[in-house]
Structures are given as C-alpha cells and as structure tokens.
Design an enzyme around this catalytic site. Structure first.
Site, PDB file in Angstrom:
ATOM      1  N   GLN B 259       0.976  -1.164  -0.114  1.00 44.19           N
ATOM      2  CA  GLN B 259       0.022  -0.198  -0.049  1.00 44.19           C
ATOM      3  C   GLN B 259       0.811   1.306  -0.173  1.00 44.19           C
ATOM      4  O   GLN B 259       0.629   2.220  -0.701  1.00 44.19           O
ATOM      5  CB  GLN B 259      -0.906   0.120   1.245  1.00 44.19           C
ATOM      6  CG  GLN B 259      -1.920  -1.061   1.075  1.00 44.19           C
ATOM      7  CD  GLN B 259      -2.631  -0.879   0.051  1.00 44.19           C
ATOM      8  OE1 GLN B 259      -3.528  -0.181  -0.305  1.00 44.19           O
ATOM      9  NE2 GLN B 259      -2.772  -2.174  -0.940  1.00 44.19           N
ATOM     10  N   HIS B 262       1.877   2.960  -3.278  1.00 44.95           N
ATOM     11  CA  HIS B 262       0.960   3.598  -4.000  1.00 44.95           C
ATOM     12  C   HIS B 262       1.354   5.007  -4.101  1.00 44.95           C
ATOM     13  O   HIS B 262       1.253   5.717  -5.307  1.00 44.95           O
ATOM     14  CB  HIS B 262      -0.320   3.337  -3.595  1.00 44.95           C
ATOM     15  CG  HIS B 262      -1.014   2.155  -4.295  1.00 44.95           C
ATOM     16  ND1 HIS B 262      -1.339   1.871  -5.704  1.00 44.95           N
ATOM     17  CD2 HIS B 262      -1.357   1.040  -3.824  1.00 44.95           C
ATOM     18  CE1 HIS B 262      -1.796   0.875  -6.124  1.00 44.95           C
ATOM     19  NE2 HIS B 262      -1.789   0.110  -4.826  1.00 44.95           N
ATOM     20  N   GLU B 327      -9.969   0.163   4.105  1.00 41.62           N
ATOM     21  CA  GLU B 327     -10.283  -0.212   2.869  1.00 41.62           C
ATOM     22  C   GLU B 327      -9.786  -1.435   2.673  1.00 41.62           C
ATOM     23  O   GLU B 327     -10.616  -2.454   2.003  1.00 41.62           O
ATOM     24  CB  GLU B 327      -9.534   0.830   1.896  1.00 41.62           C
ATOM     25  CG  GLU B 327      -9.467   0.391   0.423  1.00 41.62           C
ATOM     26  CD  GLU B 327      -8.737   1.185  -0.431  1.00 41.62           C
ATOM     27  OE1 GLU B 327      -7.737   1.927   0.157  1.00 41.62           O
ATOM     28  OE2 GLU B 327      -8.851   1.295  -1.673  1.00 41.62           O
ATOM     29  N   HIS B 328      -8.776  -2.056   2.908  1.00 43.65           N
ATOM     30  CA  HIS B 328      -8.205  -3.455   2.784  1.00 43.65           C
ATOM     31  C   HIS B 328      -7.972  -3.855   4.239  1.00 43.65           C
ATOM     32  O   HIS B 328      -7.075  -3.156   4.934  1.00 43.65           O
ATOM     33  CB  HIS B 328      -7.045  -3.495   2.227  1.00 43.65           C
ATOM     34  CG  HIS B 328      -6.968  -2.987   0.673  1.00 43.65           C
ATOM     35  ND1 HIS B 328      -6.532  -1.667   0.426  1.00 43.65           N
ATOM     36  CD2 HIS B 328      -7.590  -3.502  -0.570  1.00 43.65           C
ATOM     37  CE1 HIS B 328      -6.860  -1.504  -0.789  1.00 43.65           C
ATOM     38  NE2 HIS B 328      -7.490  -2.411  -1.502  1.00 43.65           N
ATOM     39  N   ASP B 361      -5.902  -7.001  -5.842  1.00 40.41           N
ATOM     40  CA  ASP B 361      -5.706  -5.999  -6.755  1.00 40.41           C
ATOM     41  C   ASP B 361      -5.805  -6.305  -8.105  1.00 40.41           C
ATOM     42  O   ASP B 361      -6.184  -5.444  -8.935  1.00 40.41           O
ATOM     43  CB  ASP B 361      -4.282  -5.175  -6.451  1.00 40.41           C
ATOM     44  CG  ASP B 361      -4.411  -4.291  -5.311  1.00 40.41           C
ATOM     45  OD1 ASP B 361      -5.362  -3.659  -4.969  1.00 40.41           O
ATOM     46  OD2 ASP B 361      -2.992  -3.922  -4.790  1.00 40.41           O
ATOM     47  N   HIS B 420     -54.421  13.877  -3.345  1.00 40.74           N
ATOM     48  CA  HIS B 420     -53.962  12.318  -2.979  1.00 40.74           C
ATOM     49  C   HIS B 420     -55.172  11.336  -2.576  1.00 40.74           C
ATOM     50  O   HIS B 420     -55.406  10.244  -3.191  1.00 40.74           O
ATOM     51  CB  HIS B 420     -52.824  12.088  -1.991  1.00 40.74           C
ATOM     52  CG  HIS B 420     -51.532  12.710  -2.520  1.00 40.74           C
ATOM     53  ND1 HIS B 420     -51.194  13.835  -2.794  1.00 40.74           N
ATOM     54  CD2 HIS B 420     -50.310  12.006  -2.771  1.00 40.74           C
ATOM     55  CE1 HIS B 420     -49.990  13.990  -3.301  1.00 40.74           C
ATOM     56  NE2 HIS B 420     -49.239  12.861  -2.918  1.00 40.74           N
TER      57      HIS B 420
END
Lengths: 433, 433
Positions: B259, B262, B327-328, B361, B420
């Site tokens: 990670q 990145h 996230e992961h 991934d 209505h």
C-alpha cells in the site's frame, strides 16, 4: 394552461426537449451560511445547536431537552386518533413486508483454482433521519426512511425534526415509534445535519443521514457527505401518466393533481394516444382545481410545468417516457405489463387503472423516496441497501496462490508496483522450496 | 519511523484518535478552474475539448481523432507481450466470474391483500470510465471498472484516457478490449468529465461516470453529479493488517509496503498482539525499503502515516479495526474466519497467510475499487450494482384497492394532501356503486 404537445407537429422535438430541460428549481445559494453553521457546531457542540435552535426555531433547549423524553413521546402519541393510528400501522406493516424481501444474501464459494471467494452484507452502525418541520412534516416519510433502516439491522436509529416554537406533529412521533426509532431530537436545519455527522456532547454521531429537507438541509448534506453517507438530494416531485382513451378523465386528472399539489415546482405530464382524451383530462383538471384546497399550489404547478403530450401510439409513449425517466410512472392502458417492459427508466411504476400513485405514497409497500430530475436513468429509490454495506471476502490456499499468483505478480510488474509483486513472490518462493 | 502505539499505554486513546483523524490529503482547491472548464465544454463542445487537450496534454486532436480507431487499438494491442496478455486474460476471466454472481434478482409476488408487488433491475444505458494517464494509468483498474459495467448489461461503454504528448499505455487498450469497451477517447481532466456528462458533437453523453483521477477529475465528478451518476471519490489507499506472532515478518512487511508504495499519502497499519513481532515487522520494512524501486514514496508513507499498534488480544484488534473501517483488511491469524466475524466495517477482507492484498488488486476476482477514509462504515466497493438501477412495481386489483385504499386516503387527509386522497376515493366510489 399546461403545455400541449403533439408528436405529429413540426416543432415537437424542440418543444419536448425544452420540456425535458426546463429548470423547475431555483435553489438559493446558502452554501456559505451552511458552512458557517457546520463550523459552529463542530467547534461548540451542544452550545451551538442550542443557540441556533433559539435563533431559527424560537425554541429554548437544554442538553437535557434536545431529545424528546419517553413520557413526552407517549403524551404526543396519545393525541393520535384510532383511525390515524390504524392507518399508520397498516402502512408500517406493508412497508416492512416489502422491504424485508429486499435483504440481499451473503455468498461464499470455492472456485476452480481453489480460491474461496464471497461477500458479506452488514448494516451501518447508526443512522439519522431528517424530518422537516411545519407543512412538509410527513409521517409517511418517517415510515419510508426508518423502516428500511430497521429492516437492514441498523444499530442506532435517530430522527432530527425541528419543532418551531415547540410545535410538533403527533403523527410524526407515532410513526417514529411504530418504525422503532430510538431517539427523536428537536433540532433542524444545517445545525441538525452537522450534529448528526460530527456529534455533540449529547448527540452521538451517525454513519448515514437520509431524508428530505429545505435548501439549508440539502446543502449541509452535500457538505458532510464523505464524513457520513447520505441519500440522494431530492428535487421537486414528478409524475408521468401514460393513458389510452379507455380511462375516466377525472381519475387521471386527480392522479396528475396529486403530484401538482405537493409543490409549485412539481411536474405532472400526461402522455396519451388520443387527443380528445387529452383534452378531456385537461378539462377535468380545471374542474377539480376549482374546489381543491391546495388549488393555488396545484394550479401553479399545472400551469407552469404540466403537459399533455399526444403521441401516435404507445411505442412512442414508451420512447418519450424513457427520455423523461420519471420519478413516478402510471400505466393506465389495456396491457400495462407489456408497456412496463418497454419503459425502462422510472423510479416506480404503477400498473393499470386501479393503482393511483397515491397508493405508493402511503400503503403500497415500495418506498416513496424515489429518484427525481431524470436521475432514474442511473439511480434507484430508497431501500434496505442504503443502510447496508458489502465487504468482499477472499481466501487463498497455497495451491490457489500457486495457480493465480504469477499472473498477479506479472501485472504488478507491468504497473511498476514492485512491492505488490514481491508480496506474492515471497509466498510463492516458500511453496517452491 | 512509523507510529508505535501500545493499547496498555496511558496516552493510547489520544494517540489512536489522532491516527484516526490524521489528515493525509491536501486537495488543492481547483473548483473554480473546473467550473470554468465545464462551462467551456458545455458551450463549445468539441472545439473546447480540442483546445483544452492542446493546452493540458500538448496533443493536437480533431473530431475524427478524439477516439482511437479500431486500427490504432489493434496496433497498440499488438505491442503487448504474450505473458502480459495472458495475465490480463486470467484477471479478466476471474473478475467477470466474481461479478456475474453479483447480479441481483428481479422479484414479483402477490400479497394477502391481492396487491401485486415487486421490483425490476435494469442497466444504465451508457457509462463512461475515467482512466488516468501517465504513471497512474493502471490496466487493472480498466478491468475493475469496465467488467462490472458489461456484466450489468450497460448498452454503451466508453473510456476517457488522456494521452499526454500522444503517449498511451498499450496494456490499457488491451484491457479495454478484453473488457468489451466500445470506444476509447484520448481526452482527460475536467474537460473529459464534462464531455462525458454533457456530450459534444462527437461524444455522446453517458448516464454514469466511474473511475479514479486527479484533483481536477474529482472536482469535475462532484460538479456533474446529479446530471449523471458517479462512483465514490476515492482517497489515498489504506491497509490494516492484523497479525499474530506466527507470521513471517517479511511477508507482512511486504503487504504493508504494497500500500505504501502507491502514494506518499497511503497508510499502512499493523495491529498485533505481540510487541516483539511488531518490532520484527518494522525492521523487515526498513530492510525492504533499502532496495525497493519506489522507496522514496513508500518510505515517506510509512514514516508519516504508517503505524504498529500492539494490543492485548485479538478482540481488541477487532474493536480497533472497526473504528478504523479500513479499505483493505488482512487477517493473518490462526482463525481468520472467527476474526472476520468480529471485524464488521471493511471494504475487503483477505483471510489467512496465503492471501496477500495484492492478489485482490489483480486476480482475486472481487473489485479493487473500495471505500477509503473510513467510508467502509457506510459504503461498499464498486460492483455491478453501480451500473444498475431498480424500478419498483405495484399493481392493485379493485379488491386490493378496497382493502388498503381507505388507509391511504386517511393518511393523505392527515397530511393535507387532498388530491392524493381523492385519487383513491374516486376509484373506491366506483367500486361501491
């Protein structure tokens, strides 16, 4: 006079395109004011919420009275008549039954490579529902927002509802109780959204905020999005009725007016393959408008945004409907199922002569929070899914990693992400020892 | 040096809270520039897109060359080596198989009142996928965005990918071809998002836009939201690894670095119940950082945002994980299934020692577009659902309307929505004649 269009006319395409892009909402720019309110609430918590409620709702609160007490709720619910209560209970039961069927299933499987894959759904931990005060304080919307959340399994479910001058609609509290809401806060506006998103001394933060509101509420929801989840920002209501000549013009007129009476910005459109029938409906609308309580609102909506569109046949009606992508679509034709198969973009479809849209607003079962402003092209009405999130699952065995790991390593290399590749390679090397 | 925290320490709660709220992204304010670009594209269409591409991408386009031709795509694909192609094909097949299982079912039933209810899913008509140019031009992301759209049944599927100076990554075009993308446009930035949302002379508008991008792309997606649907605005990537002492420190170090490499804003956190193991992993990270190609990026991420958290036991690890909502989430423990049952907020979970996150991934099957910045509390990764929308269906018979119509009429009256109620009453009166 509503707009009259005929697909055989020369200028039809331009007139229809104009109807499609007509701007119905003039949202005031309150973003700067809302940003300031949110900053206040983040900085000063309850103090800011109490001060803003004094200013905007003319109501004096303390941390102890921000939420309704159980006794206060019971006292308000006692004011609800038996008939109203029974109607709310019938609605709640039907909405619950419909939404229970929406619960998605978890999945888990082992594939040919030996990889165990799947996913799992889970509820958000806490959700906050915004309920407007005053005229737009609809108990039906409380049911439509709260019941899907409870069906999804949300842990803590709260409502924020302003009570200007202390006034509250007992039916709103009754609906909250029937739907299983845990806490009802007497706060509104951007300060309520900020308090739900960030928390204060007395208000615990939530993970998801849903429900309609004015321009301040909408702007605040946009601003806190990311910190919490939000539902769609709803625009003015819309109905498209496709009807052939074999209908009572008065029924169709009332269906059109039941959207028009919501709001001067609402839009009601009739598409028919019979010009005489179209004129008869327009005449029936005019007759009904003479006696309707909300005739000023409904009349303005019908005059400014209403339309009667005459088409050659129902295939053309379906094609126009798909370009409009209406929030509500009523199919009052001999074979509504066949027409429903052709009308692919719509928030909710009401099939046949005996399904006025108003049924869906209250007791049908499906949700009445639906995509407006042509967004049915890409979005859906509120559902249990809005209160759930999905976690994907993957578990490799050494054999599965040996089978698919080299491809991952290759792609990582091609993307110049060396550590990605090495994290796979280190494990593959152990296997090859 | 990453952050070292121990849950037994006095200052732990404050240190953990600081880690949780740490601001990792300094998004430049490009909103005004983006608003101007969108206005340009709306006003002048292709001319604006061509001019902006000349300015930002140093590339001269004409309406005829905005999209890659079939021959150009074939020529680029021919440059892809057999091994890369095979890896992409394996990935595409596995992603497709996983996402095909996500297709939700339609439903239709008749309830006790005789009401026919249900819902129907349908694809958006057209979707546009944004693919960044340059370094972040990942073929794997093309597969992850395009395949769910195709599985959902999207009619027209296009890509916008800038090609600065004309340079294109052949693997991106190969991935687009494998995923069944119809058209690839050589445009990027806010001008590409505007063109996809509003259309130009040569680019037909789409209904949904997904895919990652820089600050301009993100701001443009926010601005066109409502006109079209968008996916989430992704923040920097994150991983949380929960590992006991029975792991190879080097494997865990590589998972953390996959990670960190990145982006300098990425965050990698290890939670372990063994302080010695935590120190061993940190030492392994330092060793690997000496030789990693992207060591400047990965080192900065690990130094500024990385963390090793020592806890008393795995129950405490699960509780912290739920506050982080990563996230992961990698579970490298003896019984990952039991721990997965306790970790309820996560975008994707990787179970056991043989499932490095990098598998997910590329080739695992589940989507790698996942909720960041704690939004796994309320949102999910990309799926076929993002390219589908649901239409609810209701059909009353006269008997069903007689059974539930009076309750709708009652609630309409209580909400002062007379038309209505009348739309129901007019039909009930016919039945009672």
């Amino acid at each position: 006079m509503p707009h009259f269009l005929n697909s055989c006319d020369d200028g039809f395409e331009a007139a229809f395109a104009a109807l499609l892009t007509m701007k119905r909402e003039d949202a005031p720019d309150v973003d700067a004011a809302v940003a300031a309110i949110i900053a206040e609430v983040r900085a000063r918590g309850d103090d800011a919420v109490i001060e803003l409620t004094r200013r905007f709702d003319r109501l004096e609160l303390t941390p102890a009275t921000i939420a309704f007490s159980e006794a206060e709720i019971a006292a308000e619910c006692a004011k609800v008549g038996a008939e109203d209560r029974a109607a709310l209970e019938l609605a709640a039961g039907r909405i619950r039954a419909y939404h229970e069927r929406q619960m998605p299933a978890d999945a888990r499987w082992t594939d040919a490579a030996g990889a165990e894959l799947g996913w799992r759904w889970g509820p958000v931990s806490a959700a906050g529902l915004y309920v407007p005060g005053g005229l737009a304080s609809y108990p039906s919307s409380v049911l439509m927002n709260a019941i899907p959340a409870r069906v999804a399994g949300v842990g803590r479910l709260v409502i924020a509802c302003p009570t200007p001058g202390g006034a509250v609609n007992p039916l709103v509290l009754m609906a909250a109780r029937l739907a299983g809401v845990d806490t009802v806060y007497r706060i509104g506006g951007a300060q309520a959204i900020a308090a739900l998103a960030y928390g204060t001394g007395t208000i615990a933060p939530v993970d998801k905020i849903t429900g309609p509101g004015n321009a301040y509420v909408a702007a605040a929801k946009r601003r806190v999005f990311g910190r919490v989840g939000i539902d769609m920002i709803a625009g003015p209501s819309e109905i498209l009725v496709i009807a052939d000549r074999d209908n009572d013009p008065d029924w169709i007129a009332l269906d059109l007016l039941s959207q028009a009476e919501h709001d001067e910005s609402a839009q009601s459109i009739l598409v028919t393959d019979d010009a005489d029938f179209g004129r008869a409906v327009a005449a029936a609308v005019d007759r009904r408008l003479e006696t309707l309580e909300r005739r000023a609102i409904a009349g303005a909506s019908w005059r400014d945004y209403g339309a009667v569109i005459v088409v050659r046949d129902l295939a053309e009606a379906a094609a126009l409907s798909n370009r409009i992508a209406p929030e509500h679509l009523e199919l009052c034709v001999a074979d509504p199922e066949a027409l429903a198969a052709e009308t692919v973009h719509a928030g909710a479809i009401f099939l046949g002569h005996w399904t006025p849209e108003a049924i869906g607003d209250y007791v049908g079962g499906p949700n009445h929070v639906l995509p407006t402003a042509r967004s049915a092209r890409f979005s859906s009405g509120l559902s249990v899914m809005d209160f759930l999130k999905r976690t994907t699952l993957a578990k490799m065995t050494p054999q599965a990693l040996a089978a698919i790991g080299p491809a991952a390593e290759r792609l990582a290399t091609s993307e110049s992400l060396q550590a990605h590749g090495l994290s796979v390679r280190a494990r593959l090397d152990r296997l090859n020892r």
